[in-house]
Design a protein around this motif. Sequence first.
Motif, mmCIF file in Angstrom:
data_model
loop_
_atom_site.group_PDB
_atom_site.id
_atom_site.type_symbol
_atom_site.label_atom_id
_atom_site.label_comp_id
_atom_site.label_asym_id
_atom_site.label_seq_id
_atom_site.Cartn_x
_atom_site.Cartn_y
_atom_site.Cartn_z
ATOM 1 N N ALA A 129 0.831 -1.209 0.000
ATOM 2 C CA ALA A 129 0.000 0.000 0.000
ATOM 3 C C ALA A 129 0.864 1.256 0.000
ATOM 4 O O ALA A 129 0.559 2.243 -0.694
ATOM 5 N N LEU A 130 1.956 1.232 0.779
ATOM 6 C CA LEU A 130 2.869 2.371 0.796
ATOM 7 C C LEU A 130 3.515 2.563 -0.566
ATOM 8 O O LEU A 130 3.710 3.695 -1.024
ATOM 9 N N GLY A 131 3.831 1.448 -1.233
ATOM 10 C CA GLY A 131 4.390 1.534 -2.578
ATOM 11 C C GLY A 131 3.399 2.124 -3.558
ATOM 12 O O GLY A 131 3.747 2.962 -4.396
ATOM 13 N N ALA A 132 2.132 1.695 -3.444
ATOM 14 C CA ALA A 132 1.082 2.225 -4.322
ATOM 15 C C ALA A 132 0.875 3.713 -4.086
ATOM 16 O O ALA A 132 0.714 4.493 -5.028
ATOM 17 N N ARG A 133 0.904 4.104 -2.802
ATOM 18 C CA ARG A 133 0.720 5.522 -2.488
ATOM 19 C C ARG A 133 1.862 6.356 -3.040
ATOM 20 O O ARG A 133 1.658 7.447 -3.582
ATOM 21 N N LEU A 134 3.079 5.831 -2.914
ATOM 22 C CA LEU A 134 4.237 6.546 -3.445
ATOM 23 C C LEU A 134 4.164 6.645 -4.968
ATOM 24 O O LEU A 134 4.504 7.664 -5.564
ATOM 25 N N ALA A 135 3.680 5.577 -5.620
ATOM 26 C CA ALA A 135 3.564 5.564 -7.082
ATOM 27 C C ALA A 135 2.602 6.629 -7.580
ATOM 28 O O ALA A 135 2.757 7.166 -8.686
ATOM 29 N N LEU A 136 1.622 6.970 -6.769
ATOM 30 C CA LEU A 136 0.607 7.953 -7.157
ATOM 31 C C LEU A 136 1.020 9.388 -6.866
ATOM 32 O O LEU A 136 0.339 10.322 -7.268
ATOM 33 N N GLU A 137 2.138 9.554 -6.137
ATOM 34 C CA GLU A 137 2.620 10.897 -5.838
ATOM 35 C C GLU A 137 3.057 11.574 -7.128
ATOM 36 O O GLU A 137 3.703 10.956 -7.980
ATOM 37 N N ARG A 138 2.746 12.837 -7.243
ATOM 38 C CA ARG A 138 3.165 13.611 -8.416
ATOM 39 C C ARG A 138 4.247 14.610 -8.046
ATOM 40 O O ARG A 138 4.277 15.121 -6.934
ATOM 41 N N ALA A 139 5.111 14.854 -8.978
ATOM 42 C CA ALA A 139 6.157 15.851 -8.739
ATOM 43 C C ALA A 139 5.495 17.208 -8.545
ATOM 44 O O ALA A 139 4.611 17.585 -9.330
#
Length: 201
Positions: free
Chosen positions: A190-200
């Motif tokens: 879940a933490l990986g998924a959340r990080l993947a959705l972060e935008r610059a």
Amino acid sequence: MSPEFLLTAFIVCITPGIGVVYTLSVTLGGGARAGIWATVGCTLATVFHMIVAMAGLAAVLHSSALLFQALKYAGVAYLLWMAWAVLQSGGGMAITAAQSGTPARLVWRGILLNLLNPKLPLFFLAFIPQFLPKEAGLADLVILGSGFTAMTFATFLLYVILGATGRSRLLSSARLMTWVRRAFAASFAALGARLALERAP
């Protein structure tokens, strides 16, 4: 350091994230000593990110979408690997009564997990200045940075104590440990998924 800064730092540190999940999983796997080594690794990564922010390199990361994306997806890949490793009963991240690795490996994993999160230096760049006086200098930055680092270490130690306290009871139930492994694996994923959705920014 003001009480407002200490309170805010405590709230930020105690909020469950990558470091908390890693520290708890290691504590359950290897006990309090292993959890302390994991805490050292996570804290060292925090120190690095703090130095990056103080040096102004976070501003470069903020302006480079390519660099941000590269770090982000490296972090996502590592988190997904951690999720897979926890599920493997014989893996290095297995939550069992056995030690979860050498101190050096535990520290390195804690460092790597947190180094691959590009939001940390950006967070520090936005967080620390709010508590600096108008005529702040390098000494003020060092004081606040040291305070935040100490708060990180102390808060993670609290999680180690909590994990170590209930460790024996958890390890005595194979069925419960299976669900604990699944919960930690799901948390890393879940933490990986959340990080993947972060935008610059």
